[in-house]
Design a protein around this motif. Structure first.
Motif, short mmCIF file in Angstrom:
data_model
loop_
_atom_site.label_atom_id
_atom_site.label_comp_id
_atom_site.label_asym_id
_atom_site.label_seq_id
_atom_site.Cartn_x
_atom_site.Cartn_y
_atom_site.Cartn_z
N PRO A 119 0.84 -1.21 0.00
CA PRO A 119 0.00 0.00 0.00
C PRO A 119 0.87 1.26 0.00
CG PRO A 119 -0.78 -1.58 1.64
CD PRO A 119 0.53 -2.09 1.15
N PRO A 120 0.59 2.21 -0.90
CA PRO A 120 1.45 3.40 -1.02
C PRO A 120 0.99 4.59 -0.19
CG PRO A 120 -0.03 3.29 -2.89
CD PRO A 120 -0.36 2.10 -2.03
N TRP A 121 0.23 4.35 0.91
CA TRP A 121 -0.30 5.43 1.72
C TRP A 121 0.37 5.44 3.09
CZ3 TRP A 121 -3.65 1.75 -0.52
CH2 TRP A 121 -4.19 2.16 -1.75
N GLU A 122 0.79 6.62 3.52
CA GLU A 122 1.52 6.75 4.79
C GLU A 122 0.72 6.22 5.97
OE1 GLU A 122 3.56 10.21 7.62
OE2 GLU A 122 2.89 10.72 5.59
N THR A 123 -0.58 6.46 5.98
CA THR A 123 -1.42 6.03 7.10
C THR A 123 -1.28 4.54 7.38
OG1 THR A 123 -3.04 7.80 6.75
CG2 THR A 123 -3.81 5.82 7.89
N MET A 124 -1.08 3.75 6.34
CA MET A 124 -1.00 2.29 6.51
C MET A 124 0.24 1.86 7.29
SD MET A 124 -3.73 1.14 4.89
CE MET A 124 -3.51 -0.52 4.26
N TYR A 125 1.21 2.76 7.43
CA TYR A 125 2.47 2.44 8.11
C TYR A 125 2.61 3.22 9.41
CZ TYR A 125 3.36 0.53 3.49
OH TYR A 125 3.27 -0.17 2.31
N ALA A 126 1.48 3.67 9.97
CA ALA A 126 1.52 4.51 11.17
C ALA A 126 2.09 3.77 12.37
CB ALA A 126 0.13 5.04 11.49
N ARG A 127 1.87 2.46 12.44
CA ARG A 127 2.38 1.66 13.54
C ARG A 127 3.60 0.88 13.08
NH1 ARG A 127 -3.06 -1.01 16.33
NH2 ARG A 127 -4.08 0.98 16.90
N SER A 128 4.70 1.09 13.77
CA SER A 128 5.95 0.45 13.38
C SER A 128 5.82 -1.07 13.38
CB SER A 128 7.07 0.86 14.35
OG SER A 128 8.28 0.24 14.01
N THR A 140 -3.20 11.39 6.31
CA THR A 140 -4.00 11.89 5.20
C THR A 140 -4.45 13.31 5.46
OG1 THR A 140 -4.89 9.63 5.12
CG2 THR A 140 -5.86 11.25 3.63
N VAL A 141 -4.96 13.54 6.66
CA VAL A 141 -5.43 14.88 7.03
C VAL A 141 -4.27 15.87 7.05
CG1 VAL A 141 -6.54 16.25 8.84
CG2 VAL A 141 -7.37 13.94 8.33
N ALA A 142 -3.12 15.43 7.58
CA ALA A 142 -1.96 16.32 7.63
C ALA A 142 -1.54 16.73 6.22
CB ALA A 142 -0.80 15.63 8.34
N MET A 143 -1.55 15.77 5.29
CA MET A 143 -1.18 16.10 3.91
C MET A 143 -2.22 17.00 3.25
SD MET A 143 1.73 15.32 2.79
CE MET A 143 1.31 15.80 1.11
N GLN A 144 -3.48 16.76 3.53
CA GLN A 144 -4.53 17.65 2.99
C GLN A 144 -4.29 19.08 3.46
OE1 GLN A 144 -8.02 15.64 4.52
NE2 GLN A 144 -8.39 14.57 2.59
N ASP A 145 -3.94 19.23 4.73
CA ASP A 145 -3.67 20.57 5.28
C ASP A 145 -2.46 21.21 4.60
OD1 ASP A 145 -5.82 20.29 6.98
OD2 ASP A 145 -4.61 19.74 8.73
N LEU A 146 -1.39 20.43 4.42
CA LEU A 146 -0.18 20.97 3.80
C LEU A 146 -0.45 21.40 2.36
CD1 LEU A 146 2.50 18.46 5.14
CD2 LEU A 146 2.35 20.89 5.68
N LEU A 147 -1.20 20.58 1.63
CA LEU A 147 -1.52 20.93 0.25
C LEU A 147 -2.36 22.21 0.19
CD1 LEU A 147 -2.35 17.36 -1.11
CD2 LEU A 147 -0.34 18.72 -1.69
N ASN A 159 -8.22 9.77 -7.73
CA ASN A 159 -8.88 9.85 -6.43
C ASN A 159 -8.04 9.24 -5.31
OD1 ASN A 159 -11.26 11.10 -7.47
ND2 ASN A 159 -11.96 9.11 -8.20
N GLN A 160 -6.76 9.50 -5.34
CA GLN A 160 -5.86 8.96 -4.33
C GLN A 160 -5.99 9.75 -3.02
OE1 GLN A 160 -4.16 6.32 -4.23
NE2 GLN A 160 -3.85 5.67 -6.34
N TYR A 161 -5.73 9.06 -1.92
CA TYR A 161 -5.60 9.76 -0.65
C TYR A 161 -4.38 10.67 -0.73
CZ TYR A 161 -8.91 6.40 1.38
OH TYR A 161 -10.02 5.64 1.67
N ALA A 162 -4.44 11.76 0.03
CA ALA A 162 -3.39 12.77 -0.05
C ALA A 162 -2.05 12.29 0.48
CB ALA A 162 -3.81 14.03 0.71
N ASP A 163 -2.05 11.22 1.31
CA ASP A 163 -0.79 10.72 1.86
C ASP A 163 -0.18 9.59 1.03
OD1 ASP A 163 -2.84 8.99 2.61
OD2 ASP A 163 -1.89 8.44 4.51
#
Length: 269
Positions: A119-128, A140-147, A159-163
């Protein structure tokens, strides 16, 4: 897709070198966002990766004092990428066949079915050490804010997630582009300061130049912090997932180069 244009610029000024770095980040980001076509299969040419590395070699000192965007880790990743492309073209000499082979790998890794192997989304790797099940989260929300803060918005039909890692790399590329534009503005200000338009005491030109330089430095700091806190923080885990499913594939090379480059930007030595 953004392509790498031109060979390394010997003695290139800062604005052009930031542009080279932006182009390379954008190429990696676009590579992860869309499967290849015959028209966009630049990365299936070994010579492309020689040029890619040559351009990075001109970017020494951009990301921090004396730091190299093309350090040993990046150079090793580029060498492995070139070897993978060589092997792929041996198996599939015709571009059409090589594109089809790479796209089968792309679908298995990033689309599925039944689900993406990497999976190419940062959220999927939130837990080490643990792969998540939900693709929308804090990252995802953090990237939406940055964009949004940067005045950017997602376009296209994916329609990709922002992260998505590809989007994070494109955001980093845009920061590099803006730094380069401000570096060019600083150079223009320096040139103007010696011309007739300069105020008698130089205060107006100096103030303008100082303001541009301050903004330039702030964007550089933002780029380093972003790379460290976002793509560099999970690129290794992502690359490991790609390696599990496609240990000799084209996209492992893309993941390795992206990992090394983000680490160099976010954690300069």
């Amino acid at each position: 897709m953004t392509t790498v244009q031109g060979a390394a610029l010997e003695g290139a000024d800062a604005s052009k070198r930031w542009g080279l770095l932006a182009e390379r980040l954008a190429f990696l980001g676009n590579s992860l966002l869309s499967p290849l076509t015959v028209e966009t299969a630049f990365g299936l040419d070994e010579a492309f990766w020689d040029e890619f590395g040559a351009g990075l070699a001109t970017c020494d000192g951009l990301v921090a004092d004396g730091a190299s965007a093309c350090g040993e880790a990046t150079e090793r990743a580029l060498a492995r990428m070139k070897a993978r492309v060589h092997d792929l073209r041996v198996m599939s000499p015709e571009v059409d066949a090589a594109v089809r082979r790479a796209n089968v790998e792309y679908a298995r890794l990033f689309i599925g079915p039944p689900k993406p192997a990497a999976p190419p989304w940062e959220t999927m790797y939130a837990r080490s050490g643990e792969l998540g099940e939900v693709g929308f989260g804090r990252a995802t929300v953090a990237m939406q804010d940055l964009l949004r803060e940067a005045g950017l918005e997602l376009a296209g039909g994916s329609n990709q997630y922002a992260d998505h890692l590809g989007i994070e790399l494109l955001y980093a590329a845009e920061l590099c582009r803006r730094i380069g534009a401000r570096a060019s503005a600083c150079e223009d200000s320096d040139a103007a300061s010696g011309a007739a338009v300069r105020a008698a005491d130089g205060s107006a030109a100096d103030a303008a130049r100082d303001g541009i330089a301050k903004e330039h430095g702030g964007t550089e700091a933002r780029l380093r912090a972003f790379a460290r806190e976002h793509p560099a923080s999970w690129a290794t885990a992502f690359r490991e997932r790609v390696a599990e499913s496609a240990p000799d594939g084209y996209y492992l090379g893309i993941a390795e180069v992206a990992e090394a480059l983000c680490a160099a930007i976010g954690n300069p030595q």
